[in-house]
Enzyme design. Sequence first.
Site, mmCIF file in Angstrom:
data_model
loop_
_atom_site.group_PDB
_atom_site.id
_atom_site.type_symbol
_atom_site.label_atom_id
_atom_site.label_comp_id
_atom_site.label_asym_id
_atom_site.label_seq_id
_atom_site.Cartn_x
_atom_site.Cartn_y
_atom_site.Cartn_z
ATOM 1 C CB SER A 1 32.638 2.255 26.807
ATOM 2 O OG SER A 1 32.864 0.956 27.292
ATOM 3 C CE1 TYR B 1 28.051 2.257 29.568
ATOM 4 C CE2 TYR B 1 29.626 0.618 28.783
ATOM 5 C CZ TYR B 1 29.355 1.829 29.390
ATOM 6 O OH TYR B 1 30.392 2.639 29.801
#
Length: 334
Positions: free
Chosen positions: A142, A167
């Site tokens: 990501s 995350y």
Amino acid sequence: MKILVTGAAGFIGYHLSKALLDKGYQIVGIDNINDYYDINLKYARLKELDINREDAEHFFKSSTNTSKTFTFVRMNLEDRKVLPELFEKHKFNVVCNLAAQAGVRYSLENPEAYIDSNITGFLNVLECCRKYKVKKLVYASSSSIYGNSDDVPFIETANVNNPISLYAATKKSNELMAHSYSHLYNIETIGLRFFTVYGPWGRPDMAMYLFADAILNNKPIKVFNNGDLYRDFTYIDDIIKGLLSTLLVNSKNTDPYKLYNIGNSKPVRLLDFIEAIEANLAVKAKKEFLPMQDGDVNKTWANVSSIINDYNYEPNTNIESGIKNFIDWYKDYK
């Protein structure tokens, strides 16, 4: 060639499965269909792949479409008993791991879900690739791992040791775990740092879906940091082109461990993004301006020269076309 796609009922996983099926590959897709967002959207995606809901609702039951090229199994990635059985049965040539607990903001509320899926689940995938001699693993990383760096555009060699959300920390951990397995077992691992993916069949918790839904229902939209945010919005078709290349093409780069940014490389200001949605809907949004949210970043911008060089990747969907395609799908779906 038989390919495993994890997260197959998800936004990117659905599109990738469809693209691979269109090319004639045999696909096994797995997903736990959790309730992080509306499960009806996940089942609707599976229906597009010719998997009926009645079969897909049952854990560990294999559901095969009428063409017998796509098999779906509902299961948790962290299941240490069933996942190896799946690998042993199907003898995958390539694995694409897109299953993960997504969302920066939700990681503040439910951190355990991120460790279970993104860490334990990913370790199980790596172990199965090692044990069952899978030679290539492509996995989702990501852009969030870059944190609030002002050094833009982001390049893969940048220091990413300061994630500002759990995350992001789990995605950085995935890259480190993949590196160790590439080094120890000579597995080719390719991590793709996705930049703000959008398009038809997108997630309801993402900006474009949230904004369109609120505007059409005459509700205010939440505009964080007073709209002074920039995102490298990347249309789903461009993401899929990059995924297909890394999965199916042998790179000029012979290093078994690879990392690539995969974005549009054209940051868009959030307020300009909202204006383009308003133009497509022919409705003016009610805006609720709010401060920056914890875990969010000011700007994302991908340097994609590495994936261009190694795989001839070329993003070519402009934001106007991408937004129109999403809005057309959204109206039809709703």
